[in-house]
Design a protein around this motif. Structure first.
Motif, PDB file in Angstrom:
ATOM      1  N   GLY A 115      -6.957  -6.377   1.917  1.00 13.40           N
ATOM      2  CA  GLY A 115      -5.778  -6.324   2.407  1.00 13.40           C
ATOM      3  C   GLY A 115      -5.716  -6.131   3.800  1.00 13.40           C
ATOM      4  N   LEU A 116      -6.077  -4.718   4.221  1.00 10.15           N
ATOM      5  CA  LEU A 116      -6.281  -4.336   5.423  1.00 10.15           C
ATOM      6  C   LEU A 116      -7.196  -5.080   6.406  1.00 10.15           C
ATOM      7  CD1 LEU A 116      -5.909  -0.484   5.103  1.00 10.15           C
ATOM      8  CD2 LEU A 116      -3.933  -2.067   5.830  1.00 10.15           C
ATOM      9  N   ASP A 133      -9.841   3.000  -6.146  1.00 11.21           N
ATOM     10  CA  ASP A 133      -8.439   2.707  -5.666  1.00 11.21           C
ATOM     11  C   ASP A 133      -7.948   1.439  -5.989  1.00 11.21           C
ATOM     12  OD1 ASP A 133      -7.750   5.251  -4.765  1.00 11.21           O
ATOM     13  OD2 ASP A 133      -7.671   4.711  -2.625  1.00 11.21           O
ATOM     14  N   ASN A 185       0.790  -1.342  -0.064  1.00  6.85           N
ATOM     15  CA  ASN A 185      -0.081   0.216  -0.125  1.00  6.85           C
ATOM     16  C   ASN A 185       0.833   1.125   0.032  1.00  6.85           C
ATOM     17  OD1 ASN A 185      -2.489  -1.390  -0.099  1.00  6.85           O
ATOM     18  ND2 ASN A 185      -2.759  -1.268   2.304  1.00  6.85           N
ATOM     19  N   GLY A 233      -5.258  -3.230  -6.316  1.00  6.87           N
ATOM     20  CA  GLY A 233      -5.512  -3.897  -4.858  1.00  6.87           C
ATOM     21  C   GLY A 233      -6.930  -4.531  -4.922  1.00  6.87           C
ATOM     22  N   THR A 234      -7.099  -5.148  -3.763  1.00  8.97           N
ATOM     23  CA  THR A 234      -8.662  -5.815  -3.666  1.00  8.97           C
ATOM     24  C   THR A 234      -9.376  -5.156  -2.861  1.00  8.97           C
ATOM     25  OG1 THR A 234      -7.626  -7.047  -1.851  1.00  8.97           O
ATOM     26  CG2 THR A 234      -7.349  -7.878  -4.128  1.00  8.97           C
ATOM     27  N   GLY A 235      -8.943  -4.370  -1.727  1.00  5.98           N
ATOM     28  CA  GLY A 235      -9.793  -3.669  -0.672  1.00  5.98           C
ATOM     29  C   GLY A 235     -10.008  -4.723   0.301  1.00  5.98           C
ATOM     30  N   GLY A 245     -12.946  -1.601   2.019  1.00  5.69           N
ATOM     31  CA  GLY A 245     -13.059  -0.031   2.398  1.00  5.69           C
ATOM     32  C   GLY A 245     -11.784   0.736   1.548  1.00  5.69           C
ATOM     33  N   GLN A 246     -12.140   1.814   0.769  1.00  4.55           N
ATOM     34  CA  GLN A 246     -11.152   2.422   0.125  1.00  4.55           C
ATOM     35  C   GLN A 246     -11.421   4.231   0.173  1.00  4.55           C
ATOM     36  OE1 GLN A 246     -12.097   1.202  -3.819  1.00  4.55           O
ATOM     37  NE2 GLN A 246     -11.318  -0.771  -3.562  1.00  4.55           N
ATOM     38  N   VAL A 247     -10.292   4.640   0.324  1.00  5.46           N
ATOM     39  CA  VAL A 247     -10.378   6.169   0.440  1.00  5.46           C
ATOM     40  C   VAL A 247     -11.101   6.833  -0.727  1.00  5.46           C
ATOM     41  CG1 VAL A 247      -9.188   8.184   0.540  1.00  5.46           C
ATOM     42  CG2 VAL A 247      -8.447   6.376   2.009  1.00  5.46           C
ATOM     43  N   VAL A 279     -10.896   2.217   6.386  1.00  2.00           N
ATOM     44  CA  VAL A 279      -9.669   1.507   5.621  1.00  2.00           C
ATOM     45  C   VAL A 279      -9.485   0.303   5.985  1.00  2.00           C
ATOM     46  CG1 VAL A 279      -8.479   3.644   4.610  1.00  2.00           C
ATOM     47  CG2 VAL A 279      -7.799   2.586   6.806  1.00  2.00           C
ATOM     48  N   ASP A 308       4.982   6.291   4.983  1.00  2.00           N
ATOM     49  CA  ASP A 308       5.391   6.604   3.811  1.00  2.00           C
ATOM     50  C   ASP A 308       5.009   8.204   3.605  1.00  2.00           C
ATOM     51  OD1 ASP A 308       2.498   7.398   2.645  1.00  2.00           O
ATOM     52  OD2 ASP A 308       1.928   5.313   3.149  1.00  2.00           O
ATOM     53  N   LYS A 331       2.259   1.719  -3.175  1.00  2.52           N
ATOM     54  CA  LYS A 331       1.215   2.277  -4.147  1.00  2.52           C
ATOM     55  C   LYS A 331       0.910   3.633  -4.140  1.00  2.52           C
ATOM     56  CE  LYS A 331      -1.786  -1.156  -3.400  1.00  2.52           C
ATOM     57  NZ  LYS A 331      -2.958  -1.962  -3.274  1.00  2.52           N
ATOM     58  N   PHE A 332       0.652   4.212  -3.032  1.00  2.00           N
ATOM     59  CA  PHE A 332       0.126   5.322  -2.613  1.00  2.00           C
ATOM     60  C   PHE A 332       1.270   6.457  -2.497  1.00  2.00           C
ATOM     61  CE2 PHE A 332      -3.226   2.527  -1.491  1.00  2.00           C
ATOM     62  CZ  PHE A 332      -4.295   3.015  -2.397  1.00  2.00           C
ATOM     63  N   ARG A 338      -0.009  10.143  -0.416  1.00  2.00           N
ATOM     64  CA  ARG A 338      -1.277  11.053  -0.480  1.00  2.00           C
ATOM     65  C   ARG A 338      -1.734  11.218   1.012  1.00  2.00           C
ATOM     66  NH1 ARG A 338      -5.675   7.501  -3.636  1.00  2.00           N
ATOM     67  NH2 ARG A 338      -6.419   6.489  -1.820  1.00  2.00           N
TER      68      ARG A 338
HETATM   69  P1  ADP Z   1      -6.051  -2.482  -1.351  1.00  2.00           P
HETATM   70  O1  ADP Z   1      -5.864  -4.057  -1.615  1.00  2.00           O
HETATM   71  O2  ADP Z   1      -6.996  -1.881  -2.096  1.00  2.00           O
HETATM   72  O3  ADP Z   1      -4.914  -1.655  -1.024  1.00  2.00           O
HETATM   73  P2  ADP Z   1      -6.436  -2.620   1.451  1.00  2.00           P
HETATM   74  O4  ADP Z   1      -7.449  -3.043   2.439  1.00  2.00           O
HETATM   75  O5  ADP Z   1      -4.964  -2.753   1.739  1.00  2.00           O
HETATM   76  O6  ADP Z   1      -6.724  -2.801   0.111  1.00  2.00           O
HETATM   77  O7  ADP Z   1      -6.329  -0.716   1.708  1.00  2.00           O
HETATM   78  C1  ADP Z   1      -7.742  -0.327   1.303  1.00  2.00           C
HETATM   79  C2  ADP Z   1      -7.791   1.196   1.011  1.00  2.00           C
HETATM   80  O8  ADP Z   1      -7.122   2.126   2.212  1.00  2.00           O
HETATM   81  C3  ADP Z   1      -6.909   1.426  -0.241  1.00  2.00           C
HETATM   82  O9  ADP Z   1      -7.676   1.277  -1.453  1.00  2.00           O
HETATM   83  C4  ADP Z   1      -6.542   2.840  -0.102  1.00  2.00           C
HETATM   84  O10 ADP Z   1      -7.746   3.977  -0.578  1.00  2.00           O
HETATM   85  C5  ADP Z   1      -6.344   3.172   1.432  1.00  2.00           C
HETATM   86  N1  ADP Z   1      -4.901   3.102   1.761  1.00  2.00           N
HETATM   87  C6  ADP Z   1      -4.159   1.885   2.150  1.00  2.00           C
HETATM   88  N2  ADP Z   1      -2.890   2.172   2.488  1.00  2.00           N
HETATM   89  C7  ADP Z   1      -2.686   3.539   2.102  1.00  2.00           C
HETATM   90  C8  ADP Z   1      -1.599   4.262   2.361  1.00  2.00           C
HETATM   91  N3  ADP Z   1      -0.356   4.106   2.780  1.00  2.00           N
HETATM   92  N4  ADP Z   1      -1.958   5.558   2.037  1.00  2.00           N
HETATM   93  C9  ADP Z   1      -2.985   6.016   1.368  1.00  2.00           C
HETATM   94  N5  ADP Z   1      -4.049   5.121   1.284  1.00  2.00           N
HETATM   95  C10 ADP Z   1      -4.153   3.973   1.727  1.00  2.00           C
END
Ligand code: ADP
Length: 703
Positions: A660-661, A650, A598, A656-658, A644-646, A639, A626, A601-602, A629
């Motif tokens: 991971g977290l 995204d 993540n 991504g899959t949304g 859950g995505q910002v 998140v 990091d 990616k961001f 953004r």
């Molecule tokens: P994904 O596989 O989409 O990354 P995650 O569950 O890992 O799924 O993350 C969910 C969402 O949280 C991401 O789609 C992104 O919008 C936000 N996010 C996660 N990590 C970061 C980060 N380091 N900086 C900014 N946004 C993040």
């Protein structure tokens, strides 16, 4: 018969809606023929001339049959106390039958029999077993325990005593025609009858919920007392003519009803102890109390009628009028309160959720219809008993759940509200169902007096959830195999082994490979989550160095970082040896890899991502920072939610899959740790995994 059943309309409605009481044995098939024969016997005793052979036959046969039933029931009672109680009554009944042949004082017979006759002494002796039986029952049912019952029975007893005194006892004492013995015996009858009546009043007003046998006994005593009062009246009213046919018919009726009571299944218990003081004043109870209250001043008026001066008499009349008006006023109030109560109960009963009111110790104050239906209980099974012991004494895995461990107890004592998911309730028949409950404190003047517990049967929801999970799991499994083969074929095509590709074909091929990898990741994530939910992802914890885990994750992400032109930095602020954590290394690397993925990616091209391991008191913090953004403050929690995505898109944009977290949080929580995030929009984010130090490391660190 409603005399001592003090429930109002709402109670009747409740009895109709409550599930049937299976503890009550079915009604005997003999009751109807029994009542028929009894009725015919009584009609015969009244119709046939007193003392005629037919009359004698009916009297003796019915008395003997009743006595046999009474003694039979008494001797076969399972408990000795109940057996003694019924034996005492049977002896009393036998005395009465035995007195028959002696005959007794008959004021209409022109003084043929002297008064007091020997039979009178036998009659008086028959009161002894009655008092013993009443004493035993009063002792057992403990009436007058609550203040209301005590006051109500006192009112009725004083009223009865005044009536008996004025009309039956005083006239005997004043009677010029009676000598010492006659006065003593003549007064003894009403005095003893009054004592029996008081005992009955105490039992009926405060002695618990009468069972059918108890109700029949009350009727039997009613018949006997009526016969006695009629006879007492004939003593004091010269020339009063009551033939013995009537009196004996009443006595035989009393005997038959008593025998019937002894044969009922409820003869053993007679009354259920009242669970809680019943302070409901119903119209029936008020009417009976009103008669008691008005009786005494009315007697004063009767007494003054001939002798007193007009103003005194008027005052006494005014007193009666005022009391009648006051009682009418109270009656209106009681009706209004009763109606209010009915409305409240109707509202509670109409709710779909089970609602139970508990006192500070968890005892049930009220339970609405849904609660009773879900638990298959009657109101009487719940009221006054600890709810936990009836319905919540088992954990979902079937192990005992003691009250002192119950979260409801905790919430009541702290006076706070809370949702308690994943519980099971036990129905009255022993079956269980899953529930979710919410407790909120019952506050009276800001003091916690208990709690309102509402609960919902979640078995349907759980079944749907399970179906959904199974569906997703089956679909994902079925997708995995063909997806692997698609991915393999695409990679082969893309590598050019099967022939060179032109630029356009190459571009399309790369897109196909990327998307098939994303799809594969999504399927794996869904299966991971499903396994975590179902508890089928066993963790194999071991003591491992946190820095090593961080290093492994960084190594596996180096390729991605290079591709994104992001530098990965590992920094450790503590000696490695101290930072051992007890976790499943494979799963923790999965978590850290996801955080690094993540962060990369961001992040912007050219920036760096830092992994730090630090010791903070007894815990290890592994942070991934990091300068990308960032995440808006209101989305820092979401998140971690599934998908859950910002920003929507995204996951599509960034591959991504949304999930991971969500997976990361689940794994970290199950490893005994937690995960959190701090972020400033436009400046970057820091995700921190907090894990407890391995025990060995803690000991070393402190040594
Ligand atoms: P994904 O596989 O989409 O990354 P995650 O569950 O890992 O799924 O993350 C969910 C969402 O949280 C991401 O789609 C992104 O919008 C936000 N996010 C996660 N990590 C970061 C980060 N380091 N900086 C900014 N946004 C993040």
């Amino acid at each position: 018969m409603k005399f001592w059943s003090f429930g109002g309309n709402a109670d009747r409605a409740r009895r109709r809606t409550d599930p049937p009481d299976e503890t009550q044995p079915p009604r005997s098939r003999w009751w109807l023929p029994g009542v028929g024969v009894g009725f015919i016997t009584l009609v015969g005793l009244i119709a046939f001339p007193y003392g005629s052979p037919l009359w004698e036959f009916l009297f003796l046969s019915s008395s003997l049959v009743s006595l046999v039933l009474l003694f039979g029931a008494a001797l076969t009672m399972p408990s000795s106390v109940r057996s003694i109680w019924w034996l005492l009554l049977a002896f009393q009944a036998m005395t009465f039958v035995a007195i028959g042949p002696f005959g007794y004082h008959d004021p209409t017979a022109g003084g043929e029999t002297a008064f007091p006759a020997p039979a009178d002494f036998l009659f008086l002796a028959a009161y002894i077993p009655v008092f013993a039986a009443l004493g035993l029952l009063i002792h057992r049912l403990n009436p007058g325990r609550d203040r209301e019952a005590w006051i109500d029975s006192s009112i009725l007893t004083v009223a009865a005593a005044s009536i008996f005194g004025l009309f039956l006892i005083v006239p005997v004492l004043d009677s010029p025609g009676l000598d010492g013995w006659a006065i003593a015996v003549g007064a003894a009858y009403p005095i003893l009858d009054l004592a029996v009546l008081s005992g009955l009043i105490w039992l009926l007003v405060g002695g618990g919920r009468p069972q059918p046998a108890m109700s029949l006994l009350a009727v039997s005593f009613g018949f006997t007392l009526t016969a006695d009062v009629i006879r007492d009246v004939t003593l004091v009213i010269p020339g009063a003519a009551v033939t013995h046919g009537w009196l004996d018919a009443l006595h035989v009726a009393a005997l038959m009803v008593m025998a019937a009571a002894a044969t009922l299944p409820s003869a053993g218990s007679l009354a259920r102890p009242r669970q809680r003081p019943d302070s409901r004043v119903t119209t029936t109870r008020l009417a009976i109390l009103a008669i008691g209250v008005i009786a005494v001043p009315s007697l004063v008026v009767v007494r003054l009628w001939d002798s007193a001066s007009q103003p005194t008499l008027l005052l006494a009349l005014a007193a009666v009028a005022v009391i009648i008006l006051a009682v009418m006023r109270i009656q209106i109030l009681v009706t209004a309160i009763d109606r209010q109560r009915q409305v409240t109960e109707l509202v509670l009963d109409s709710a779909g959720d089970g609602i139970v009111g508990l006192d500070r110790d968890g005892f049930v104050l009220f339970a609405n219809l849904s609660a009773r239906r879900m638990l298959r209980c009657r109101e009487s099974d719940l009221l006054g008993r600890r709810f936990h012991d009836i319905a919540h004494h088992e954990h979902p895995d079937g192990t005992p759940f003691p009250w002192h461990d119950c979260p409801v107890r905790e919430l009541i004592s702290s006076g706070s509200a809370g949702l308690i998911p994943d519980q099971v309730y036990v129905r009255r028949d022993g079956t269980t169902f899953p529930v979710e409950m919410i407790t909120s404190p019952l506050l009276v003047d800001a003091t916690v007096t208990g709690a309102v517990l509402s609960f919902r049967d979640v078995s349907e929801r759980q079944a749907v959830d399970q179906l959904k999970t199974q569906f997703v799991s089956v679909v994902s499994h079925e997708l995995r195999t063909p997806l692997t083969s698609i991915k393999g074929s695409l990679q082969m095509l893309n590598s050019g082994i099967l022939g060179p590709l032109n630029d356009d074909q190459q571009e399309l091929m790369e897109m196909a490979v990327n998307n098939s990898e994303r799809l594969g990741q999504l399927v794996n994530d869904i299966l991971d989550l499903e396994r975590l939910d179902a508890g089928r992802m066993p963790l194999a914890p071991a003591d491992v160095s946190a820095a090593t885990l961080a290093q492994q994750a960084v190594s596996s992400m180096t390729g991605a970082a290079t591709a994104a032109e992001v530098t990965l930095v590992v920094s450790s602020t503590h000696d490695d040896a101290d930072l051992a954590v007890h976790v499943d290394p494979h799963r923790l690397v999965q978590v850290l890899t996801n955080l690094l993925g993540n962060a990369i990616k961001f992040s912007n091209n050219g920036s760096s991502v830092t992994v730090t391991t630090t010791r903070v008191e007894g815990a290890v913090h592994i942070s991934v920072t990091d300068s990308g953004r960032g995440i808006p403050a209101d989305q820092l929690d979401s998140v971690f939610d599934r998908f859950g995505q910002v920003e929507s898109g995204d996951s599509r944009r960034e591959g991504g899959t949304g999930l991971g977290l969500a997976i990361a949080r689940e794994i970290v929580t199950r490893s005994g740790g937690r995960i959190n995030v701090e972020s400033t929009l436009g400046e970057g984010s820091t995700f921190t995994v907090v894990l407890p130090l391995a025990i060995q490391a803690t000991a070393d660190g402190e040594a």
